[in-house]
Design a protein around this motif. Structure first.
Motif, PDB file in Angstrom:
ATOM      1  N   LYS A   1       5.456   3.748  -3.269  1.00 13.16           N
ATOM      2  CA  LYS A   1       4.462   3.449  -4.010  1.00 13.16           C
ATOM      3  C   LYS A   1       4.726   3.168  -5.627  1.00 13.16           C
ATOM      4  O   LYS A   1       5.205   2.707  -5.945  1.00 13.16           O
ATOM      5  CB  LYS A   1       4.634   5.355  -3.913  1.00 13.16           C
ATOM      6  N   THR A   2       2.501   2.826  -5.859  1.00 12.61           N
ATOM      7  CA  THR A   2       2.440   2.597  -7.006  1.00 12.61           C
ATOM      8  C   THR A   2       3.103   3.756  -7.925  1.00 12.61           C
ATOM      9  O   THR A   2       2.064   4.368  -7.595  1.00 12.61           O
ATOM     10  CB  THR A   2       0.880   1.765  -7.167  1.00 12.61           C
TER      11      THR A   2
ATOM     12  N   ASP B   1       2.821  12.615 -11.501  1.00  8.27           N
ATOM     13  CA  ASP B   1       2.903  11.062 -11.213  1.00  8.27           C
ATOM     14  C   ASP B   1       4.794  11.274 -11.108  1.00  8.27           C
ATOM     15  O   ASP B   1       5.581  11.302 -11.826  1.00  8.27           O
ATOM     16  CB  ASP B   1       3.201  10.098 -12.698  1.00  8.27           C
TER      17      ASP B   1
ATOM     18  N   TYR C   1       7.264   8.436  -4.044  1.00  5.55           N
ATOM     19  CA  TYR C   1       6.677   9.097  -2.084  1.00  5.55           C
ATOM     20  C   TYR C   1       6.831  10.002  -1.953  1.00  5.55           C
ATOM     21  O   TYR C   1       8.439   9.753  -1.624  1.00  5.55           O
ATOM     22  CB  TYR C   1       6.080   7.444  -1.669  1.00  5.55           C
TER      23      TYR C   1
ATOM     24  N   THR D   1       1.156  -1.272   0.382  1.00  8.80           N
ATOM     25  CA  THR D   1      -0.064   0.313   0.296  1.00  8.80           C
ATOM     26  C   THR D   1       0.660   1.312  -0.071  1.00  8.80           C
ATOM     27  O   THR D   1       2.050   1.098   0.571  1.00  8.80           O
ATOM     28  CB  THR D   1      -0.895   0.124   1.201  1.00  8.80           C
ATOM     29  N   ASP D   2       0.160   2.386  -0.436  1.00 10.22           N
ATOM     30  CA  ASP D   2       1.414   3.146  -0.295  1.00 10.22           C
ATOM     31  C   ASP D   2       1.655   4.530   0.922  1.00 10.22           C
ATOM     32  O   ASP D   2       0.359   4.019   1.353  1.00 10.22           O
ATOM     33  CB  ASP D   2       0.499   4.214  -1.623  1.00 10.22           C
ATOM     34  N   GLY D   3       3.133   4.182   0.856  1.00  3.89           N
ATOM     35  CA  GLY D   3       3.114   4.449   2.421  1.00  3.89           C
ATOM     36  C   GLY D   3       4.635   3.745   3.071  1.00  3.89           C
ATOM     37  O   GLY D   3       4.960   3.153   2.410  1.00  3.89           O
TER      38      GLY D   3
ATOM     39  N   TYR E   1       6.377   0.521  -9.852  1.00  5.01           N
ATOM     40  CA  TYR E   1       6.367   0.599  -7.847  1.00  5.01           C
ATOM     41  C   TYR E   1       7.721   1.897  -8.356  1.00  5.01           C
ATOM     42  O   TYR E   1       8.811   2.095  -8.301  1.00  5.01           O
ATOM     43  CB  TYR E   1       6.873  -0.455  -7.000  1.00  5.01           C
TER      44      TYR E   1
ATOM     45  N   SER F   1      14.531   8.318  -4.058  1.00  7.21           N
ATOM     46  CA  SER F   1      13.752   6.728  -4.894  1.00  7.21           C
ATOM     47  C   SER F   1      14.797   6.318  -5.792  1.00  7.21           C
ATOM     48  O   SER F   1      15.497   6.632  -6.470  1.00  7.21           O
ATOM     49  CB  SER F   1      12.672   7.979  -5.561  1.00  7.21           C
TER      50      SER F   1
END
Length: 379
Positions: free
Chosen positions: A185-186, A207, A210, A25-27, A106, A150
């Motif tokens: 994050k997706t 886009d 995260y 899940t995002d986070g 991701y 990232s």
């Protein structure tokens, strides 16, 4: 005999728990902030002894569990969020297993801080696959010493291991970077981030990776030469050791929407996208140039390239936000046209940290013949 059987069962149970697979899940990842630490019996000073001593993580090599305020020689180690982090010493790895959706993209975001003077780097990877990337972390972009990085991947299996590895081998085995807060994050597929009125993919930078909600410094996007595996879908980052910074509207002045890119590395790094074009056809590239309201003051400039055409866009910054628009018309010479943005120079803030101009809302459209005819009639 009963006691021995129970001991074996307990060990097996711990091993199974350590290998529990969590759906994405995002986070933050489970215990992504490392606030849940090893038992005291699993520590030798600060060094973590067992491979599953940190809940939800598997480790190998020289890994230390660090509390905020701890001293290393004359240096005070600080943690950006909470009270605890891990340090990756010689050949150290932390990894976590996740349940993902195959063929989905991701991005991983994590915070890192150097603790030694050597040129440090981190390997981030996902297995099976495998996919991996080397993230240079020797340049510090914040006054706190902590930066968020990232990295992106495309899931080839429904269960993957995410790993962060320090490949260094120093005389002091504890001499390595601190890691705190690991999130996922997706991302949308880079092939599905183009609109009908814009040939650029993700030209508005909506886009991206995260961004932690309580950090004001954005996320660094490292050198990446494949747009399909970029934390900024559709874009490549061309450099040897430098990065661009992805910034968000809650913490920065963003010309349009929720995200933008700050060119923080001068001419040592370029933001690049290749676009399909028709040779000998005319096109118009338009974009916004500004500052992120982070105190980056003075004469900022962005250099834009599209095919064989170039444009230098000056912007007078007060460091409080604002932007201007620019346009570049060109004739395509090939089936693929490379669009490139670079900061024209190196810029620093009053605290001596690197900064630069912001680029946002990049648009590319064909220029139709009747538009050229109308311009000729107006002359």
């Amino acid at each position: 005999m009963v006691k021995s059987t129970r001991s074996v069962a307990f060990v097996i149970l711990i091993g199974v728990a350590a290998r529990a697979v969590f759906a994405v899940t995002d986070g933050l990842l489970p215990n992504g902030h490392f606030e849940q630490g090893p038992a005291k019996s699993e520590l030798n000073g600060t060094r973590v002894l067992g491979p599953y001593s940190i809940p939800h993580w598997a480790i190998s090599g020289f890994v230390e569990y660090i509390e905020s305020g701890q001293k290393q020689d004359d240096m005070l180690l600080q943690v950006p969020e909470g009270e605890r982090a891990v340090r990756l010493g010689n050949d150290a790895t932390i990894q976590q297993q996740l349940a993902v959706t195959r063929h989905t993209y991701y991005s991983i975001t994590f915070s890192a801080s150097r603790t030694c003077a050597q040129a440090e780097r981190l390997n981030v990877s996902v297995t099976p696959g495998p996919q991996s990337g080397v993230l240079p972390i020797q340049t510090v972009y914040t006054s706190s010493g902590w930066d968020s990085y990232s990295w992106a991947f495309k899931a080839k299996h429904s269960t993957v291991w995410i790993s962060i590895h320090n490949p260094g081998h120093e005389d002091d085995p504890a001499c390595g970077p601190l890691i705190d807060r690991v999130a996922v994050k997706t991302l949308r597929s880079p092939h599905h981030v183009k609109t009908a009125d814009n040939m650029m993919r993700n030209g508005d930078f909506e886009d991206g990776p995260y961004i932690f909600g309580d950090t004001p410094w954005g996320v660094l996007v490292p050198p990446i030469t494949e747009d399909e595996h970029s934390p900024l879908p559709g874009w490549m980052i061309m450099s040897d050791t430098k990065v661009v910074k992805y910034v968000d509207a809650p913490h920065h002045a963003v010309p349009c929407g929720a995200g933008a890119v700050e060119l923080v590395a001068g001419r040592e790094c370029a933001l690049v996208q290749e676009v399909r074009t028709v040779p000998r056809r005319s096109y118009k590239l338009s974009f916004a140039v500004g500052d992120a309201a982070t105190g980056c003051q003075g004469y900022l400039a962005v250099e834009a390239y599209a095919g064989r055409a170039t444009l230098n866009v000056p912007y007078e910054s007060r460091g409080t936000g604002g932007y201007k628009r620019a346009e570049l018309e060109f004739v395509a010479s090939d089936n693929l046209t490379r669009v490139v943005f670079q900061s024209a120079n190196h810029y620093v803030k009053s605290d001596a940290t690197l900064c630069g101009p912001v680029v946002d809302d990049v648009r590319l459209v064909p220029v139709h013949a009747h538009m050229h005819a109308a311009r000729r009639l107006r002359r």
